[in-house]
Design a protein around this motif. Structure first.
Motif, PDB file in Angstrom:
ATOM      1  N   VAL A 209       9.614  36.607  40.284  1.00  0.00           N
ATOM      2  CA  VAL A 209       8.295  36.549  39.935  1.00  0.00           C
ATOM      3  C   VAL A 209       8.021  37.140  38.369  1.00  0.00           C
ATOM      4  CG1 VAL A 209       7.370  37.077  42.286  1.00  0.00           C
ATOM      5  CG2 VAL A 209       7.566  38.698  40.762  1.00  0.00           C
ATOM      6  N   LYS A 210       6.947  37.092  37.838  1.00  0.00           N
ATOM      7  CA  LYS A 210       6.726  37.156  36.441  1.00  0.00           C
ATOM      8  C   LYS A 210       7.027  38.928  36.135  1.00  0.00           C
ATOM      9  CE  LYS A 210       3.788  33.468  35.197  1.00  0.00           C
ATOM     10  NZ  LYS A 210       2.501  33.313  34.364  1.00  0.00           N
ATOM     11  N   GLY A 211       6.085  39.666  37.139  1.00  0.00           N
ATOM     12  CA  GLY A 211       6.164  41.038  36.697  1.00  0.00           C
ATOM     13  C   GLY A 211       7.470  41.881  37.223  1.00  0.00           C
ATOM     14  N   TYR A 212       7.865  41.502  38.286  1.00  0.00           N
ATOM     15  CA  TYR A 212       9.169  42.248  38.801  1.00  0.00           C
ATOM     16  C   TYR A 212      10.513  41.593  38.496  1.00  0.00           C
ATOM     17  CZ  TYR A 212       6.255  44.978  41.934  1.00  0.00           C
ATOM     18  OH  TYR A 212       5.359  45.971  42.633  1.00  0.00           O
ATOM     19  N   GLY A 213      10.388  40.352  38.146  1.00  0.00           N
ATOM     20  CA  GLY A 213      11.636  39.458  37.754  1.00  0.00           C
ATOM     21  C   GLY A 213      12.333  39.087  39.205  1.00  0.00           C
ATOM     22  N   LYS A 214      13.568  39.194  39.044  1.00  0.00           N
ATOM     23  CA  LYS A 214      14.331  38.930  40.194  1.00  0.00           C
ATOM     24  C   LYS A 214      14.252  40.373  40.991  1.00  0.00           C
ATOM     25  CE  LYS A 214      17.722  35.882  38.291  1.00  0.00           C
ATOM     26  NZ  LYS A 214      19.185  35.229  38.182  1.00  0.00           N
ATOM     27  N   HIS A 215      13.871  40.165  42.263  1.00  0.00           N
ATOM     28  CA  HIS A 215      13.549  41.136  43.036  1.00  0.00           C
ATOM     29  C   HIS A 215      13.904  41.214  44.593  1.00  0.00           C
ATOM     30  CE1 HIS A 215       9.604  39.418  43.905  1.00  0.00           C
ATOM     31  NE2 HIS A 215       9.489  40.173  44.512  1.00  0.00           N
ATOM     32  N   VAL A 216      13.977  42.114  45.376  1.00  0.00           N
ATOM     33  CA  VAL A 216      14.089  42.173  46.823  1.00  0.00           C
ATOM     34  C   VAL A 216      13.397  43.193  47.458  1.00  0.00           C
ATOM     35  CG1 VAL A 216      16.017  42.550  48.587  1.00  0.00           C
ATOM     36  CG2 VAL A 216      16.623  41.398  46.459  1.00  0.00           C
ATOM     37  N   VAL A 217      12.811  42.599  48.406  1.00  0.00           N
ATOM     38  CA  VAL A 217      11.853  43.483  49.365  1.00  0.00           C
ATOM     39  C   VAL A 217      12.409  43.465  50.758  1.00  0.00           C
ATOM     40  CG1 VAL A 217       9.840  43.845  50.474  1.00  0.00           C
ATOM     41  CG2 VAL A 217       9.753  42.903  47.940  1.00  0.00           C
ATOM     42  N   ILE A 218      12.788  44.639  51.090  1.00  0.00           N
ATOM     43  CA  ILE A 218      13.259  44.931  52.389  1.00  0.00           C
ATOM     44  C   ILE A 218      12.538  45.265  53.357  1.00  0.00           C
ATOM     45  CG2 ILE A 218      15.328  45.804  53.882  1.00  0.00           C
ATOM     46  CD1 ILE A 218      17.125  45.772  51.097  1.00  0.00           C
ATOM     47  N   LYS A 219      12.127  44.846  54.540  1.00  0.00           N
ATOM     48  CA  LYS A 219      11.137  45.480  55.625  1.00  0.00           C
ATOM     49  C   LYS A 219      12.002  46.311  56.544  1.00  0.00           C
ATOM     50  CE  LYS A 219       7.508  44.216  59.155  1.00  0.00           C
ATOM     51  NZ  LYS A 219       7.006  42.999  59.639  1.00  0.00           N
ATOM     52  N   HIS A 220      11.701  47.559  56.726  1.00  0.00           N
ATOM     53  CA  HIS A 220      12.310  48.740  57.772  1.00  0.00           C
ATOM     54  C   HIS A 220      11.238  48.898  58.921  1.00  0.00           C
ATOM     55  CE1 HIS A 220      14.751  49.122  54.223  1.00  0.00           C
ATOM     56  NE2 HIS A 220      13.955  49.474  53.352  1.00  0.00           N
ATOM     57  N   LYS A 221      11.849  49.758  59.913  1.00  0.00           N
ATOM     58  CA  LYS A 221      11.005  50.146  60.892  1.00  0.00           C
ATOM     59  C   LYS A 221      10.168  51.267  60.346  1.00  0.00           C
ATOM     60  CE  LYS A 221      14.655  49.007  64.401  1.00  0.00           C
ATOM     61  NZ  LYS A 221      15.436  49.499  65.538  1.00  0.00           N
ATOM     62  N   LYS A 222       9.176  51.697  61.381  1.00  0.00           N
ATOM     63  CA  LYS A 222       8.215  52.853  61.057  1.00  0.00           C
ATOM     64  C   LYS A 222       7.270  52.474  59.976  1.00  0.00           C
ATOM     65  CE  LYS A 222      11.208  56.075  63.228  1.00  0.00           C
ATOM     66  NZ  LYS A 222      10.460  56.208  64.482  1.00  0.00           N
ATOM     67  N   GLY A 223       6.910  51.329  59.670  1.00  0.00           N
ATOM     68  CA  GLY A 223       6.128  50.964  58.571  1.00  0.00           C
ATOM     69  C   GLY A 223       6.682  50.916  57.074  1.00  0.00           C
ATOM     70  N   LYS A 225       8.754  49.550  53.746  1.00  0.00           N
ATOM     71  CA  LYS A 225       9.330  48.466  53.071  1.00  0.00           C
ATOM     72  C   LYS A 225       9.839  49.131  51.670  1.00  0.00           C
ATOM     73  CE  LYS A 225       6.235  44.849  54.251  1.00  0.00           C
ATOM     74  NZ  LYS A 225       5.415  43.884  54.109  1.00  0.00           N
ATOM     75  N   THR A 226      10.924  48.559  51.165  1.00  0.00           N
ATOM     76  CA  THR A 226      11.497  49.240  49.806  1.00  0.00           C
ATOM     77  C   THR A 226      11.587  47.889  48.961  1.00  0.00           C
ATOM     78  OG1 THR A 226      13.643  48.841  50.771  1.00  0.00           O
ATOM     79  CG2 THR A 226      12.759  51.051  50.650  1.00  0.00           C
ATOM     80  N   LEU A 227      11.143  48.097  47.664  1.00  0.00           N
ATOM     81  CA  LEU A 227      11.290  47.062  46.684  1.00  0.00           C
ATOM     82  C   LEU A 227      12.124  47.362  45.611  1.00  0.00           C
ATOM     83  CD1 LEU A 227       8.357  45.345  45.173  1.00  0.00           C
ATOM     84  CD2 LEU A 227      10.070  46.116  43.625  1.00  0.00           C
ATOM     85  N   TYR A 228      13.183  46.394  45.025  1.00  0.00           N
ATOM     86  CA  TYR A 228      14.220  46.573  44.084  1.00  0.00           C
ATOM     87  C   TYR A 228      13.712  45.533  42.948  1.00  0.00           C
ATOM     88  CZ  TYR A 228      16.006  48.611  48.383  1.00  0.00           C
ATOM     89  OH  TYR A 228      16.515  49.243  49.479  1.00  0.00           O
ATOM     90  N   GLY A 229      13.555  46.085  41.752  1.00  0.00           N
ATOM     91  CA  GLY A 229      12.980  45.205  40.768  1.00  0.00           C
ATOM     92  C   GLY A 229      14.049  44.778  39.400  1.00  0.00           C
ATOM     93  N   HIS A 230      13.607  43.885  38.701  1.00  0.00           N
ATOM     94  CA  HIS A 230      14.309  43.648  37.509  1.00  0.00           C
ATOM     95  C   HIS A 230      15.858  43.457  37.458  1.00  0.00           C
ATOM     96  CE1 HIS A 230      10.610  44.720  35.840  1.00  0.00           C
ATOM     97  NE2 HIS A 230      10.603  46.033  36.337  1.00  0.00           N
ATOM     98  N   LEU A 231      16.468  42.899  38.730  1.00  0.00           N
ATOM     99  CA  LEU A 231      17.549  42.778  39.024  1.00  0.00           C
ATOM    100  C   LEU A 231      18.056  41.546  38.072  1.00  0.00           C
ATOM    101  CD1 LEU A 231      17.480  42.569  43.005  1.00  0.00           C
ATOM    102  CD2 LEU A 231      18.054  44.594  41.309  1.00  0.00           C
TER     103      LEU A 231
END
Length: 280
Positions: A209-223, A225-231
């Motif tokens: 996406v334009k802002g984060y570039g190549k990025h990954v979002v991982i959904k975990h338990k207990k609500g 999420k983590t995001l890893y941007g500009h990859l």
């Protein structure tokens, strides 16, 4: 057509069948009809002209509004990188983990001390290892197992090896002099450095996406999420299960970035929180 002084008349003759038809109209009626026809034609032309003009203006207004909408959408997409979140970090679980770690360390230290002692302390019988039954250790072991499983799903630790170059919170924008909110932390590094998941989970997004570039979002338990941007490279796909420490991509500078780094966010129940206590 025969023209008379008092008006107009129309005569139609048929020699074959020998009949004649005639129609007459007074000059006043003819002039009135002609005037009405002229007004009708003029009105039709005027209506066409106004419709064309208003249609053109409507198209211009529509194009202008569409341009404004497109500009707004671009701005919202760019701002999604730095949405303001003013909620306090919910660290109840972390405090509980730290308290349990202290209790376990204290218990281990006390047991070690008592094992080294041969005589009872003055003033009473004191604490002895025999006072602790198997059920107590079973309960502690269960608590530790539950804690271990919970910690696997909570994003503790660093996703990259570099130090933090930009913290969570308000800062001066690297693209302007404006004050902006930074919704995560940035880790230093060079293009190609390994980026790993900080907890077990399922990949929810793996795209550009334009802002984060190549990025990954991982959904975990207990609500969580983590995001890893500009990859610079994405090593996982949407729907893939990952475990803590597994490589998910490589550090880069794609998207809205001024240089190689990893932008890392922790989201809890839809709100970005300060990763500071988690990455220690």
């Amino acid at each position: 057509m025969e023209k008379r002084n008092d008006g107009l008349s129309f005569i139609v003759c048929c020699n074959k069948f020998g009949w004649t038809k005639s129609w007459g109209i007074s000059r006043e009626r003819f002039q009135f009809a002609l005037g009405a026809l002229g007004i009708f034609v003029l009105g039709a032309l005027l209506s066409f002209f106004l419709s064309y003009k208003f249609y053109g203006e409507a198209q211009d207004i529509r194009a202008h509004k569409q341009a404004e909408i497109d500009e707004l959408l671009d701005a919202v997409e760019a701002m999604s990188h730095d949405i303001i979140v003013d909620k306090k970090l919910e660290d109840k679980f972390i405090k509980r983990v730290l308290r349990l770690e202290k209790k376990l360390a204290y218990m281990e230290r006390r047991l070690s001390e008592k094992k080294r002692r041969k005589a009872l302390p003055a003033g009473g019988r004191g604490f002895q290892t025999s006072d602790i039954g198997h059920d107590y250790f079973d309960a502690v072991e269960k608590d530790i197992d539950r804690l271990a499983k919970a910690m696997d799903s909570i994003p503790f630790g660093k996703p990259a090896q570099g130090g933090i170059s930009s913290h969570y919170g308000y800062r001066k924008s690297p693209f302007s002099e404006a004050r902006e909110f930074h919704g995560g932390v940035d880790f230093r590094g060079k293009i190609g450095d390994e980026v790993t998941a900080t907890a077990d989970g399922v990949v929810q997004k793996a795209k550009y996406v334009k802002g984060y570039g190549k990025h990954v979002v991982i959904k975990h338990k207990k609500g969580y999420k983590t995001l890893y941007g500009h990859l610079s490279k994405i090593s996982v796909t949407k729907g893939q299960k990952v475990v803590a420490g597994e490589k998910i991509g490589e550090l880069g500078s794609t998207g809205r970035s001024t240089g190689p780094h990893l932008h890392y966010e922790i989201i809890k129940y839809g709100r970005r929180i300060n990763p500071k206590k988690y990455v220690r």
